[in-house]
Design a protein around this motif. Structure first.
Motif, mmCIF file in Angstrom:
data_model
loop_
_atom_site.group_PDB
_atom_site.id
_atom_site.type_symbol
_atom_site.label_atom_id
_atom_site.label_comp_id
_atom_site.label_asym_id
_atom_site.label_seq_id
_atom_site.Cartn_x
_atom_site.Cartn_y
_atom_site.Cartn_z
ATOM 1 N N ASN A 73 -7.384 6.025 -29.855
ATOM 2 C CA ASN A 73 -8.628 6.798 -29.777
ATOM 3 C C ASN A 73 -8.531 7.890 -28.721
ATOM 4 O O ASN A 73 -8.978 9.019 -28.933
ATOM 5 C CB ASN A 73 -9.822 5.880 -29.484
ATOM 6 C CG ASN A 73 -10.178 4.992 -30.643
ATOM 7 O OD1 ASN A 73 -9.833 5.268 -31.794
ATOM 8 N ND2 ASN A 73 -10.862 3.902 -30.361
ATOM 9 N N LEU A 74 -7.958 7.552 -27.577
ATOM 10 C CA LEU A 74 -7.822 8.544 -26.515
ATOM 11 C C LEU A 74 -6.853 9.642 -26.920
ATOM 12 O O LEU A 74 -7.106 10.822 -26.651
ATOM 13 C CB LEU A 74 -7.380 7.886 -25.217
ATOM 14 C CG LEU A 74 -7.325 8.820 -24.011
ATOM 15 C CD1 LEU A 74 -8.703 9.417 -23.711
ATOM 16 C CD2 LEU A 74 -6.792 8.106 -22.799
ATOM 17 N N MET A 75 -5.769 9.282 -27.574
ATOM 18 C CA MET A 75 -4.819 10.301 -28.029
ATOM 19 C C MET A 75 -5.496 11.270 -28.995
ATOM 20 O O MET A 75 -5.281 12.485 -28.925
ATOM 21 C CB MET A 75 -3.600 9.651 -28.674
ATOM 22 C CG MET A 75 -2.679 8.992 -27.675
ATOM 23 S SD MET A 75 -1.307 8.088 -28.415
ATOM 24 C CE MET A 75 -0.559 9.307 -29.447
ATOM 25 N N GLN A 76 -6.326 10.741 -29.878
ATOM 26 C CA GLN A 76 -7.059 11.598 -30.809
ATOM 27 C C GLN A 76 -8.035 12.496 -30.060
ATOM 28 O O GLN A 76 -8.171 13.675 -30.363
ATOM 29 C CB GLN A 76 -7.810 10.748 -31.849
ATOM 30 C CG GLN A 76 -8.486 11.576 -32.919
ATOM 31 C CD GLN A 76 -7.488 12.390 -33.727
ATOM 32 O OE1 GLN A 76 -6.502 11.852 -34.204
ATOM 33 N NE2 GLN A 76 -7.744 13.672 -33.888
ATOM 34 N N GLN A 77 -8.709 11.934 -29.058
ATOM 35 C CA GLN A 77 -9.633 12.714 -28.243
ATOM 36 C C GLN A 77 -8.896 13.842 -27.523
ATOM 37 O O GLN A 77 -9.377 14.979 -27.475
ATOM 38 C CB GLN A 77 -10.333 11.813 -27.227
ATOM 39 C CG GLN A 77 -11.284 12.552 -26.292
ATOM 40 C CD GLN A 77 -11.858 11.653 -25.217
ATOM 41 O OE1 GLN A 77 -11.777 10.426 -25.307
ATOM 42 N NE2 GLN A 77 -12.419 12.254 -24.189
ATOM 43 N N VAL A 78 -7.739 13.538 -26.979
ATOM 44 C CA VAL A 78 -6.947 14.544 -26.275
ATOM 45 C C VAL A 78 -6.543 15.663 -27.233
ATOM 46 O O VAL A 78 -6.696 16.847 -26.923
ATOM 47 C CB VAL A 78 -5.699 13.904 -25.611
ATOM 48 C CG1 VAL A 78 -4.720 14.968 -25.133
ATOM 49 C CG2 VAL A 78 -6.116 13.000 -24.466
ATOM 50 N N GLU A 79 -6.049 15.294 -28.394
ATOM 51 C CA GLU A 79 -5.641 16.301 -29.377
ATOM 52 C C GLU A 79 -6.815 17.180 -29.797
ATOM 53 O O GLU A 79 -6.685 18.410 -29.871
ATOM 54 C CB GLU A 79 -5.033 15.625 -30.603
ATOM 55 C CG GLU A 79 -3.685 15.000 -30.359
ATOM 56 C CD GLU A 79 -3.184 14.180 -31.535
ATOM 57 O OE1 GLU A 79 -3.788 14.270 -32.633
ATOM 58 O OE2 GLU A 79 -2.194 13.458 -31.364
ATOM 59 N N ASP A 80 -7.956 16.569 -30.074
ATOM 60 C CA ASP A 80 -9.143 17.328 -30.480
ATOM 61 C C ASP A 80 -9.618 18.256 -29.367
ATOM 62 O O ASP A 80 -9.963 19.414 -29.613
ATOM 63 C CB ASP A 80 -10.285 16.383 -30.887
ATOM 64 C CG ASP A 80 -9.976 15.603 -32.149
ATOM 65 O OD1 ASP A 80 -9.035 15.973 -32.893
ATOM 66 O OD2 ASP A 80 -10.687 14.595 -32.391
ATOM 67 N N THR A 81 -9.636 17.737 -28.156
ATOM 68 C CA THR A 81 -10.090 18.531 -27.015
ATOM 69 C C THR A 81 -9.162 19.706 -26.762
ATOM 70 O O THR A 81 -9.623 20.831 -26.539
ATOM 71 C CB THR A 81 -10.193 17.648 -25.756
ATOM 72 O OG1 THR A 81 -11.122 16.590 -26.008
ATOM 73 C CG2 THR A 81 -10.658 18.449 -24.561
ATOM 74 N N GLN B 112 -13.748 16.021 -18.895
ATOM 75 C CA GLN B 112 -14.170 14.683 -19.304
ATOM 76 C C GLN B 112 -12.993 13.902 -19.901
ATOM 77 O O GLN B 112 -12.813 12.721 -19.608
ATOM 78 C CB GLN B 112 -15.314 14.757 -20.320
ATOM 79 C CG GLN B 112 -15.840 13.391 -20.743
ATOM 80 C CD GLN B 112 -16.334 12.575 -19.572
ATOM 81 O OE1 GLN B 112 -17.161 13.032 -18.809
ATOM 82 N NE2 GLN B 112 -15.818 11.363 -19.423
ATOM 83 N N THR B 113 -12.193 14.576 -20.681
ATOM 84 C CA THR B 113 -11.021 13.928 -21.264
ATOM 85 C C THR B 113 -10.028 13.538 -20.172
ATOM 86 O O THR B 113 -9.453 12.446 -20.200
ATOM 87 C CB THR B 113 -10.355 14.843 -22.308
ATOM 88 O OG1 THR B 113 -11.314 15.119 -23.338
ATOM 89 C CG2 THR B 113 -9.127 14.202 -22.926
ATOM 90 N N THR C 175 -17.135 27.485 -21.487
ATOM 91 C CA THR C 175 -17.593 26.519 -20.496
ATOM 92 C C THR C 175 -17.593 25.109 -21.069
ATOM 93 O O THR C 175 -17.170 24.155 -20.408
ATOM 94 C CB THR C 175 -19.001 26.887 -19.995
ATOM 95 O OG1 THR C 175 -18.955 28.206 -19.437
ATOM 96 C CG2 THR C 175 -19.494 25.917 -18.950
ATOM 97 N N ASN C 176 -18.048 24.975 -22.298
ATOM 98 C CA ASN C 176 -18.061 23.683 -22.958
ATOM 99 C C ASN C 176 -16.639 23.138 -23.100
ATOM 100 O O ASN C 176 -16.394 21.943 -22.893
ATOM 101 C CB ASN C 176 -18.742 23.788 -24.321
ATOM 102 C CG ASN C 176 -18.914 22.453 -24.989
ATOM 103 O OD1 ASN C 176 -19.196 21.463 -24.332
ATOM 104 N ND2 ASN C 176 -18.765 22.424 -26.298
ATOM 105 N N ALA C 177 -15.705 23.993 -23.441
ATOM 106 C CA ALA C 177 -14.308 23.568 -23.574
ATOM 107 C C ALA C 177 -13.762 23.067 -22.235
ATOM 108 O O ALA C 177 -13.084 22.037 -22.179
ATOM 109 C CB ALA C 177 -13.448 24.712 -24.102
#
Length: 87
Positions: free
Chosen positions: A9-17, A48-49, A40-42
């Motif tokens: 899940n974290l790897m997917q979050q990192v890739e998406d971010t 957060q990631t 700014t959001n990015a």
């Protein structure tokens, strides 16, 4: 030890971010100040990631910690590029 699901899940979050932040970075170079909210959001998502990676590292085994360390470096490199960018 961190579970496989939490790592996935974290790897997917990192890739998406990273994908979102890179897109905002590219758009900002084209649009300059017109994309401030997305930019700014990015940056906030990257931070957060980064924090999520640090939290998971506490319960990770050595192999997972190495993988998390590489993810952290990717996030930091992109953060630095975006912060240095004259926006």
């Amino acid at each position: 030890m961190a579970t496989r699901d939490s790592m996935d899940n974290l790897m997917q979050q990192v890739e998406d971010t990273i994908r979102y932040a890179e897109e905002q970075y590219k758009q900002s170079s084209l649009q300059e100040q017109y994309n401030d909210d997305g930019y700014t959001n990015a940056l906030q998502q990257l931070e957060q990631t980064y924090q999520d990676i640090c939290k998971l590292a506490h319960s990770a085994n050595p192999q997972q910690r190495e993988q998390l360390h590489r993810m952290r470096l990717q996030i930091q490199q992109l953060q630095n590029s975006m912060i240095i960018e004259v926006h």
